[in-house]
Design an enzyme around this catalytic site. Sequence first.
Site, mmCIF file in Angstrom:
data_model
loop_
_atom_site.group_PDB
_atom_site.id
_atom_site.type_symbol
_atom_site.label_atom_id
_atom_site.label_comp_id
_atom_site.label_asym_id
_atom_site.label_seq_id
_atom_site.Cartn_x
_atom_site.Cartn_y
_atom_site.Cartn_z
ATOM 1 N N ARG A 1 0.828 -1.213 0.000
ATOM 2 C CA ARG A 1 0.000 0.000 0.000
ATOM 3 C C ARG A 1 0.861 1.263 0.000
ATOM 4 O O ARG A 1 0.528 2.253 -0.650
ATOM 5 C CB ARG A 1 -0.923 0.004 1.215
ATOM 6 C CG ARG A 1 -2.079 -0.968 1.056
ATOM 7 C CD ARG A 1 -3.044 -0.884 2.209
ATOM 8 N NE ARG A 1 -3.647 0.432 2.358
ATOM 9 C CZ ARG A 1 -4.203 0.868 3.484
ATOM 10 N NH1 ARG A 1 -4.214 0.116 4.559
ATOM 11 N NH2 ARG A 1 -4.742 2.069 3.541
ATOM 12 N N HIS B 1 -7.091 8.201 11.728
ATOM 13 C CA HIS B 1 -6.623 6.813 11.697
ATOM 14 C C HIS B 1 -5.118 6.689 11.505
ATOM 15 O O HIS B 1 -4.639 5.613 11.150
ATOM 16 C CB HIS B 1 -7.376 6.027 10.613
ATOM 17 C CG HIS B 1 -8.831 5.836 10.931
ATOM 18 N ND1 HIS B 1 -9.755 5.431 10.003
ATOM 19 C CD2 HIS B 1 -9.522 6.003 12.088
ATOM 20 C CE1 HIS B 1 -10.964 5.353 10.576
ATOM 21 N NE2 HIS B 1 -10.839 5.706 11.834
ATOM 22 N N SER C 1 -17.944 5.199 3.442
ATOM 23 C CA SER C 1 -19.134 4.353 3.542
ATOM 24 C C SER C 1 -19.882 4.593 4.848
ATOM 25 O O SER C 1 -20.987 4.090 5.019
ATOM 26 C CB SER C 1 -18.726 2.876 3.432
ATOM 27 O OG SER C 1 -17.796 2.559 4.447
HETATM 28 P P1 OAD Z 1 -14.800 2.459 2.356
HETATM 29 O O1 OAD Z 1 -13.999 1.612 1.414
HETATM 30 O O2 OAD Z 1 -15.601 1.779 3.394
HETATM 31 O O3 OAD Z 1 -15.794 3.359 1.534
HETATM 32 C C1 OAD Z 1 -15.362 4.080 0.421
HETATM 33 C C2 OAD Z 1 -16.523 4.908 -0.077
HETATM 34 O O4 OAD Z 1 -16.040 5.738 -1.119
HETATM 35 C C3 OAD Z 1 -17.696 4.104 -0.636
HETATM 36 O O5 OAD Z 1 -18.901 4.571 -0.052
HETATM 37 C C4 OAD Z 1 -17.651 4.414 -2.145
HETATM 38 O O6 OAD Z 1 -18.953 4.468 -2.727
HETATM 39 C C5 OAD Z 1 -17.026 5.782 -2.126
HETATM 40 N N1 OAD Z 1 -16.355 6.173 -3.369
HETATM 41 C C6 OAD Z 1 -15.726 5.385 -4.275
HETATM 42 N N2 OAD Z 1 -15.205 6.129 -5.263
HETATM 43 C C7 OAD Z 1 -15.515 7.427 -4.993
HETATM 44 C C8 OAD Z 1 -15.249 8.680 -5.632
HETATM 45 N N3 OAD Z 1 -14.548 8.738 -6.760
HETATM 46 N N4 OAD Z 1 -15.716 9.817 -5.048
HETATM 47 C C9 OAD Z 1 -16.430 9.768 -3.895
HETATM 48 N N5 OAD Z 1 -16.706 8.616 -3.254
HETATM 49 C C10 OAD Z 1 -16.252 7.460 -3.782
HETATM 50 O O7 OAD Z 1 -13.770 3.510 2.994
HETATM 51 P P2 OAD Z 1 -13.914 4.374 4.328
HETATM 52 O O8 OAD Z 1 -15.333 4.775 4.553
HETATM 53 O O9 OAD Z 1 -12.885 5.423 4.270
HETATM 54 O O10 OAD Z 1 -10.043 2.196 8.805
HETATM 55 O O11 OAD Z 1 -13.495 3.310 5.417
HETATM 56 C C11 OAD Z 1 -13.434 3.721 6.760
HETATM 57 C C12 OAD Z 1 -12.321 3.012 7.470
HETATM 58 O O12 OAD Z 1 -12.450 1.601 7.316
HETATM 59 C C13 OAD Z 1 -10.942 3.303 6.933
HETATM 60 O O13 OAD Z 1 -10.379 4.482 7.442
HETATM 61 C C14 OAD Z 1 -10.178 2.123 7.389
HETATM 62 C C15 OAD Z 1 -11.148 1.065 6.956
HETATM 63 O O14 OAD Z 1 -10.950 -0.156 7.496
HETATM 64 C C16 OAD Z 1 -8.976 1.703 9.438
HETATM 65 O O15 OAD Z 1 -8.047 1.225 8.829
HETATM 66 C C17 OAD Z 1 -9.068 1.839 10.923
#
Ligand code: OAD
Length: 248
Positions: A70, A118, A192
């Site tokens: 990564r 994070h 998400s």
């Molecule tokens: P997720 O992978 O859960 O969600 C990513 C989101 O981005 C989804 O809702 C997609 O629909 C959206 N998405 C994709 N492409 C996009 C774009 N071009 N523009 C806007 N949105 C887009 O990622 P996070 O919500 O960040 O934690 O996940 C939260 C945490 O879970 C992370 O920080 C990490 C993970 O495990 C730790 O590592 C503690």
Amino acid sequence: MQSAAIVAARIARARHTLVLTGAGISAESGVPTFRDAQTGLWSRYRPEDLATPEAFRRDPALIWRWYEWRRGLVAAAAPNAGHRALADLARRVSLTLVTQNVDGMHQRAGSPGTICLHGDLFRNICSITRLAIEPEWIAAHGDEEPPPSPHHPDGYARPGVVWFGENLPQDALDAALAAARRCDVVLSIGTSGMVHPAAGLPGEAQRNGAWFAEINPQRTALSDGADLVVADTAARVLPAIVAALSGA
Ligand code: OAD
């Protein structure tokens, strides 16, 4: 873009704006999100299964290699128009940027004072004492996966990120909550909304009277609670908001 103009008008009237970002804002830089499908080498692993202290204890070499992969991927990527638009926005209005991302893209795009809930993908800490480990030490032990810790005989170097089951840095969380309580507008972008406490920030802001817009091409756990959902990508919507703000 009609909805970008609505968000811009809200921001223009706000005394303070809170922006929460997640992995989706870096998707258009080529950095995979967590819960969208993975491709290639690591497709048989679920990232959330690799992001735990138990996983590291079970197989430190696997976890180290995954984070090294990564790191390489993020280092080769560049901030996109969405990151740049947020840096631009912070120069125009009073704004707190809180990110769940560990990729450093907001900082590289020039966003000042980004609150990282994070941690930081590029830092290393001791798996036992959590003390920081200098890059020179890692470089000198680079052929070991993971390198040993200089701070404890049984410790290893591990990435300075927050894993599931671990506490968030208290100062970052306090600053994020304080911004949630004083903002008039909150934006959730590319997350998400599944991981707390970050996912609770828009709700906290709304309980204190803020207007909440979500920017995400997919519906999320936060969509139903939003005052406006902009169903498009961050790199398209955010520059349009900045442009509308300039024209306002
Ligand atoms: P997720 O992978 O859960 O969600 C990513 C989101 O981005 C989804 O809702 C997609 O629909 C959206 N998405 C994709 N492409 C996009 C774009 N071009 N523009 C806007 N949105 C887009 O990622 P996070 O919500 O960040 O934690 O996940 C939260 C945490 O879970 C992370 O920080 C990490 C993970 O495990 C730790 O590592 C503690």
